[in-house]
Design an enzyme around this catalytic site. Sequence first.
Site, PDB file in Angstrom:
ATOM      1  N   SER A 172      -6.304  -0.323   0.152  1.00  0.00           N
ATOM      2  CA  SER A 172      -5.688  -0.523  -1.166  1.00  0.00           C
ATOM      3  C   SER A 172      -6.683  -0.057  -2.227  1.00  0.00           C
ATOM      4  O   SER A 172      -7.861   0.169  -1.930  1.00  0.00           O
ATOM      5  CB  SER A 172      -5.362  -2.001  -1.381  1.00  0.00           C
ATOM      6  OG  SER A 172      -6.566  -2.750  -1.415  1.00  0.00           O
TER       7      SER A 172
ATOM      8  N   ASP B 164      -2.738   2.446   0.435  1.00  0.00           N
ATOM      9  CA  ASP B 164      -1.715   1.432   0.209  1.00  0.00           C
ATOM     10  C   ASP B 164      -1.517   1.273  -1.306  1.00  0.00           C
ATOM     11  O   ASP B 164      -2.486   1.071  -2.040  1.00  0.00           O
ATOM     12  CB  ASP B 164      -2.220   0.113   0.831  1.00  0.00           C
ATOM     13  CG  ASP B 164      -1.154  -0.944   0.956  1.00  0.00           C
ATOM     14  OD1 ASP B 164       0.038  -0.593   0.902  1.00  0.00           O
ATOM     15  OD2 ASP B 164      -1.525  -2.125   1.131  1.00  0.00           O
TER      16      ASP B 164
ATOM     17  N   HIS C 109       6.818  -3.802   3.502  1.00  0.00           N
ATOM     18  CA  HIS C 109       5.573  -4.386   2.987  1.00  0.00           C
ATOM     19  C   HIS C 109       5.667  -5.904   3.085  1.00  0.00           C
ATOM     20  O   HIS C 109       6.733  -6.455   3.355  1.00  0.00           O
ATOM     21  CB  HIS C 109       5.381  -3.988   1.521  1.00  0.00           C
ATOM     22  CG  HIS C 109       4.854  -2.597   1.363  1.00  0.00           C
ATOM     23  ND1 HIS C 109       3.667  -2.321   0.754  1.00  0.00           N
ATOM     24  CD2 HIS C 109       5.369  -1.413   1.760  1.00  0.00           C
ATOM     25  CE1 HIS C 109       3.460  -1.015   0.780  1.00  0.00           C
ATOM     26  NE2 HIS C 109       4.487  -0.434   1.379  1.00  0.00           N
TER      27      HIS C 109
ATOM     28  N   ILE D 174       0.819  -5.681   7.430  1.00  0.00           N
ATOM     29  CA  ILE D 174       0.369  -7.059   7.631  1.00  0.00           C
ATOM     30  C   ILE D 174      -1.049  -7.187   7.107  1.00  0.00           C
ATOM     31  O   ILE D 174      -1.963  -6.530   7.597  1.00  0.00           O
ATOM     32  CB  ILE D 174       0.440  -7.442   9.125  1.00  0.00           C
ATOM     33  CG1 ILE D 174       1.896  -7.382   9.598  1.00  0.00           C
ATOM     34  CG2 ILE D 174      -0.163  -8.834   9.353  1.00  0.00           C
ATOM     35  CD1 ILE D 174       2.076  -7.552  11.089  1.00  0.00           C
TER      36      ILE D 174
ATOM     37  N   SER E  28      -2.002 -10.488   4.819  1.00  0.00           N
ATOM     38  CA  SER E  28      -2.303 -11.908   4.596  1.00  0.00           C
ATOM     39  C   SER E  28      -2.632 -12.658   5.886  1.00  0.00           C
ATOM     40  O   SER E  28      -3.521 -13.510   5.907  1.00  0.00           O
ATOM     41  CB  SER E  28      -1.133 -12.603   3.901  1.00  0.00           C
ATOM     42  OG  SER E  28      -0.959 -12.082   2.597  1.00  0.00           O
TER      43      SER E  28
HETATM   44 ZN   LIG Z   1       2.527  -3.755  -0.202  1.00  0.00          ZN
END
Ligand SMILES: [Zn+2]
Length: 332
Positions: free
Chosen positions: A56, A93, A234, A278, A280
């Site tokens: 990300s 991401d 997502h 995935i 979290s």
């Molecule tokens: Zn996302």
Amino acid sequence: MVSYSELGLVNTRELFKKAINGGYAIPAYNFNNMEQIQAIIQACVETKSPVILQVSSGARKYANKTILRNMAKSAVEYAHELGYDIPVVLHLDHGDTFELCKDCIETGFSSVMIDGSHLPYEENVALTKKVCEFAHSQKDYVTVEGELGVLAGVEDDVSSEHSHYTQPEEVVDFMTRTKADSLAISIGTSHGRTKFTPEQCTRDANGILIPPPLRFDILEEIEKLIPGFPIVLHGSSSVPIEYVEIIEKYGGKLSDSVGIPEEQLRRAAKSAVCKINIDSDGRLAMTAMIRKVFAETPDEFDPRKYLGPAREELKKLYMHKNQNVLGSAGQA
Ligand SMILES: [Zn+2]
């Protein structure tokens, strides 16, 4: 300028084709440190699963983009050393600008997401199209994921108060005009560990929150409109209650945690959904183990003694996802 083939990486094109025909989804796991990438690669090699390594913009800020790219390169060599070569994708991401996508494409990413879902429709189309034109014109074809519809929840820099479901009628127009290689849709998944408010859920006999089901009707309509086109989900962590309980037992506080039940993700993976994100769940697994070590051995201060168990738990979690949820085990 670094091209991903030099790093031993692949784009998502062939992987998605096989995943749709085979009725499974490729895992997309986020990483920003060494223990995470070790756990991902160990799990995917042992289960013989292809993998998408996700970065990300928050991870780029945290870990440095050059370090992350070289970690992905090392991941390919590490899998080889472990005795089984698996296809590895390095994916951005939630890219939010053309410049960020361009920078990733020019520094070794094999796939990028351009997330214009928060923009007015026509602006989303224009931005996604621009990224696709650039990504697809590279010597090594870089695949692009677009997004239509807005997910609720928080994921690094991505936050949105309200979700609105993807409108199937927009999908065909969007894909035709942008030429995106895959599409993230909103059918009720959500970022973070509190995917729904307690008011949106029901409770079982033990008081555990049960979330509203995913909108499979929307997914089916989209599949009918663009058969064989790769769909992405997502915010697909299941937020295992065991991890939440360990974290809370050892002093954490994660009230109202609720995720997407694994049976629903398994069902989605059998459809045109061929990438499931995935993040979290991995965060929860690591935090649970680190809190446990800290609580049980307060005199411990060697980071390897708590990051090691965290890595071990993460690997177990990813193996379980590949084998029992995504169905990607044995597909590499
Ligand atoms: Zn996302």
